[in-house]
Design an enzyme around this catalytic site. Structure first.
Site, short mmCIF file in Angstrom:
data_model
loop_
_atom_site.label_atom_id
_atom_site.label_comp_id
_atom_site.label_asym_id
_atom_site.label_seq_id
_atom_site.Cartn_x
_atom_site.Cartn_y
_atom_site.Cartn_z
N LYS A 212 0.84 -1.20 0.00
CA LYS A 212 0.00 0.00 0.00
C LYS A 212 0.87 1.25 0.00
O LYS A 212 1.84 1.34 0.75
CB LYS A 212 -0.91 0.04 1.23
CG LYS A 212 -1.88 1.22 1.23
CD LYS A 212 -2.68 1.31 2.50
CE LYS A 212 -1.89 2.00 3.60
NZ LYS A 212 -1.71 3.46 3.34
N SER A 234 -2.30 4.86 -3.02
CA SER A 234 -2.60 5.57 -1.77
C SER A 234 -1.51 6.58 -1.45
O SER A 234 -0.33 6.31 -1.66
CB SER A 234 -2.72 4.56 -0.62
OG SER A 234 -2.89 5.21 0.62
N HIS A 236 -1.51 7.63 1.75
CA HIS A 236 -1.65 7.50 3.21
C HIS A 236 -2.67 8.48 3.76
O HIS A 236 -2.52 9.05 4.84
CB HIS A 236 -0.28 7.70 3.89
CG HIS A 236 -0.13 6.94 5.18
ND1 HIS A 236 0.17 5.60 5.20
CD2 HIS A 236 -0.21 7.31 6.47
CE1 HIS A 236 0.25 5.19 6.46
NE2 HIS A 236 0.03 6.21 7.25
N ASP A 267 -7.34 3.92 -2.25
CA ASP A 267 -8.06 4.62 -1.19
C ASP A 267 -7.89 6.11 -1.40
O ASP A 267 -7.28 6.55 -2.36
CB ASP A 267 -7.60 4.16 0.19
CG ASP A 267 -6.15 4.55 0.53
OD1 ASP A 267 -5.57 5.42 -0.17
OD2 ASP A 267 -5.60 4.00 1.49
N GLY A 269 -10.20 9.70 0.02
CA GLY A 269 -11.29 10.63 -0.25
C GLY A 269 -12.59 10.01 -0.68
O GLY A 269 -13.49 10.71 -1.15
N ILE A 270 -12.75 8.71 -0.52
CA ILE A 270 -13.97 8.02 -0.96
C ILE A 270 -15.05 8.22 0.10
O ILE A 270 -14.91 7.77 1.24
CB ILE A 270 -13.69 6.52 -1.19
CG1 ILE A 270 -12.65 6.37 -2.30
CG2 ILE A 270 -14.97 5.78 -1.53
CD1 ILE A 270 -11.94 5.04 -2.30
N ARG A 271 -16.12 8.90 -0.26
CA ARG A 271 -17.13 9.28 0.71
C ARG A 271 -18.54 8.79 0.37
O ARG A 271 -19.50 9.17 1.05
CB ARG A 271 -17.16 10.82 0.85
CG ARG A 271 -15.84 11.43 1.33
CD ARG A 271 -15.55 11.05 2.78
NE ARG A 271 -14.32 11.64 3.27
CZ ARG A 271 -13.13 11.03 3.27
NH1 ARG A 271 -13.03 9.77 2.82
NH2 ARG A 271 -12.06 11.62 3.74
N GLY A 290 -11.25 4.31 4.78
CA GLY A 290 -10.57 4.58 6.02
C GLY A 290 -11.36 5.43 7.00
O GLY A 290 -12.05 4.91 7.88
#
Length: 337
Positions: A212, A234, A236, A267, A269-271, A290
């Site tokens: 990752k 990612s 982080h 990953d 900013g996935i909302r 996350g």
């Protein structure tokens, strides 16, 4: 249980470590590390949000897709939706004691399993972080993926073998933590890895290996050359290097380099379930979630995690219907405007 109740409870328990903003975009919490914010100016966190916002979907309703198939197979695992719980270690250390480490990891692992998917657990400067994750995974019959900091290669191999013994189907390394000061200060130095070191880890561990923190096509190809099974695009969560681009910006280039050779996760900013579909159209096989699941776990435990994942599942299904997307095996880039 509803999302407002989860958020109110989480806000009280975080005590300022996360404000549980109506829009989680990294603006108010910029520079708050420890905490939930992005490093430095917070630009990398915000770029994740902005990059996804700039992706627009084509609304299509003249088609036959009425019941889209959300199931997917990732690293040999059959999942009910293409959303995996991301590893956030040190919740007790970094988040004002919002939750005990064991309680948090149990909520993530159990909640993900309730929703038909799998969660990841973290690592940190004190053994309780990694150990709590292994315990949670063991209690769920091995249904979880531990993620290890980029420690000395022999230490990574040792911990990966512990993960395999606990029944974990895979393990990860968050190479984007290569400059994590709190690990080095605790006498557990971390750092980047060469292709040879990645190959050494892969060749000395018995379960699939996920790396990752990949943000460029050449790093992705290096992972493939080393035999790595999957990568996560990612930065982080914007907490490693200030001013990086958003993951949705770089994902198409990374996917073009290695798609079909290895599993590509992402990953950042996935909302919403709609954001999930955007990432799949940009080249991901599945996404990691996350901060939204951290808030769900602190505010509602395992049931809160399952609730949020099922909310994403419903949103993803609706977005697939309204873009004419029947399944997830090959989401066409043409659904993007």
């Amino acid at each position: 249980m509803d999302i407002n109740t989860i958020h109110r409870s989480a806000k009280a328990r975080f005590r300022g470590a996360c404000r549980v903003c109506p829009v989680c975009n990294g603006t108010i919490c910029a520079g708050e590390v420890p905490g939930m914010g992005g490093l430095g100016t917070g630009a990398a966190f915000r770029h994740n949000i902005q990059a996804l916002a700039e992706c627009r979907l084509n609304l299509r309703t003249v088609h036959s897709v009425k019941k889209p198939d959300l199931a997917c197979r990732i690293l040999g695992l059959d999942l009910a939706l293409p959303v995996i719980g991301a590893a956030i270690g040190g919740i007790a250390l970094n988040m004002n004691g919002a939750m005990a480490e064991a309680e948090y990891t149990a909520a993530i692992i159990s909640g993900c399993r309730q929703a038909g998917t799998i969660g990841m657990t973290g690592d940190g400067p004190v053994p309780v972080v990694f150990d709590a994750g292994l315990d949670a995974i063991g209690r769920e019959d091995g249904w979880g993926i531990p993620v290890i900091k980029p420690r000395d290669t022999d230490k990574i191999v040792e911990l990966a073998k512990q993960a395999a013994a606990a029944g974990a189907p895979a393990f990860g390394m968050d190479i984007d933590a290569a400059a994590l000061v709190n690990m080095t200060n605790a006498g557990q130095p971390v750092g980047p890895k060469t292709i040879q070191e990645l190959a050494y880890i892969k060749n000395h561990t018995p379960i699939p290996f996920i790396v990752k923190g990949i943000m460029t096509p050449d790093d992705a190809e290096a992972c493939w050359q080393a035999g790595v099974d999957a990568i996560v695009v990612s930065n982080h969560g914007g907490r490693a290097l200030d001013h990086t681009p958003g993951t949705a910006e770089v994902l198409p280039y990374v996917a073009e380099a290695v798609k079909g050779k290895m599993t590509v996760l992402v990953d950042g900013g996935i909302r919403s379930g709609t954001d999930v579909l955007k990432m799949l159209a940009l080249g991901a096989d599945a996404v990691l979630l996350g901060r939204p699941l951290a808030i769900a776990a602190v505010g509602g435990g395992a049931d809160g995690v399952a609730f949020v994942l099922n909310k994403y599942k419903a949103e993803l299904s609706a977005a697939m219907i309204l873009t004419g997307t029947a399944g997830l095996s090959d989401v066409p880039v043409e659904i993007l405007w």
